[in-house]
Design an enzyme around this catalytic site. Sequence first.
Site, PDB file in Angstrom:
ATOM      1  N   ILE A 151      -4.081   4.641   0.796  1.00 17.83           N
ATOM      2  CA  ILE A 151      -4.469   4.958   2.174  1.00 17.83           C
ATOM      3  C   ILE A 151      -5.585   5.998   2.198  1.00 17.83           C
ATOM      4  CG2 ILE A 151      -3.655   5.874   4.388  1.00 17.83           C
ATOM      5  CD1 ILE A 151      -0.789   5.002   3.385  1.00 17.83           C
ATOM      6  N   GLY A 190      -1.884   5.158  -4.263  1.00 17.37           N
ATOM      7  CA  GLY A 190      -1.927   3.996  -5.132  1.00 17.37           C
ATOM      8  C   GLY A 190      -0.849   3.917  -6.176  1.00 17.37           C
ATOM      9  N   PHE A 214       0.840  -1.199   0.000  1.00 20.13           N
ATOM     10  CA  PHE A 214       0.000   0.000   0.000  1.00 20.13           C
ATOM     11  C   PHE A 214       0.869   1.241   0.000  1.00 20.13           C
ATOM     12  CE2 PHE A 214       0.846  -1.084   4.394  1.00 20.13           C
ATOM     13  CZ  PHE A 214       1.088   0.134   5.004  1.00 20.13           C
ATOM     14  N   CYS A 215       0.269   2.366  -0.419  1.00 19.93           N
ATOM     15  CA  CYS A 215       0.932   3.659  -0.404  1.00 19.93           C
ATOM     16  C   CYS A 215      -0.143   4.737  -0.252  1.00 19.93           C
ATOM     17  CB  CYS A 215       1.766   3.868  -1.665  1.00 19.93           C
ATOM     18  SG  CYS A 215       0.810   3.777  -3.190  1.00 19.93           S
ATOM     19  N   THR A 216       0.218   5.994  -0.389  1.00 22.55           N
ATOM     20  CA  THR A 216      -0.718   7.082  -0.095  1.00 22.55           C
ATOM     21  C   THR A 216      -1.931   7.074  -1.012  1.00 22.55           C
ATOM     22  OG1 THR A 216       1.149   8.428   0.650  1.00 22.55           O
ATOM     23  CG2 THR A 216      -0.937   9.565   0.230  1.00 22.55           C
TER      24      THR A 216
END
Length: 313
Positions: free
Chosen positions: A209, A184, A180-182
Amino acid sequence: MAQPASGITVAALYKFTAIEDCSALRDQLFALCEREAIRGTLLVASEGLNGTVAGSRQAIDRLFSAIRAVPGCDDVEWKESPAATQPFKRMKVRLKREIVTMGVEGIDPRTTVGTYVDPADWNELISDPDTILIDTRNDYEVAIGTFTRAINPMTQSFREFPEWVRENLDAGKKPKVAMFCTGGIRCEKATALLKQQGFEEVYHLKGGILKYLEDVPADESLWKGECFVFDERVSLRHELKVGSYQLCSVCREPISSPTGQGGGYATKECEKCAIEADPERLNRAADRQRQIDLAEARGQNHFQPAPSNARRR
């Protein structure tokens, strides 16, 4: 989503698609954003578009109408959140080699990518003890919030992520990997990297996120802390509300606000900078704070996000 009284909408977007004439698209987008008083940053590369911008509801709608008209961008991804004031100082549209820099040749999320997982299904996936959960963001971002059980690769830039994968993951063991990241975009490339290297079961959080914090109620959430964002708000909580972090006036890394009200620069440096920073750097920070105070007194926005190397200690 309901907008604040000021009507400012912040939109984070990306799209991997072939861009034939990057310079022409850059000029088109910059002219539109200037005309519509949109501020923020857009990156244009032969592999697509990426950026975060802010403006009125009508201005953002016009921008996305223009972006969706670009060949291959009709289904562009973006996430919106409200802001009380314009969180960016100016508009920048830049040409880049990559819209998110990994530095590995041959990685193409347009052809190979992991399996998307909706926020509503994310908790079940990451609660499985057989799932290896990896936060693909940089260390200063992870420090203020991440998912329960997530591994922190301790990277200072996304370029370091491929080396961390080589040293810590083994495709031969056939692991189940979730990342996951901020918003995508980093996971698009991260999952493409793993698929290229032979990992079979690779997942990533759709919308990142920000979408999870927007959709999943706090009492059902496995997220701990706040999510760092690259604008004046500094961090966001559930329901995309402004968090409790500000930026250190010297190194510009996120630090807890003494009042609990986040956003903008702290009036003092963090503890580490207070001990280690040289007098000249402290004086520059103090001068910048004076300029911020003067700008606020004039009703202007003096916030300027830190360059990536400013956050490395």
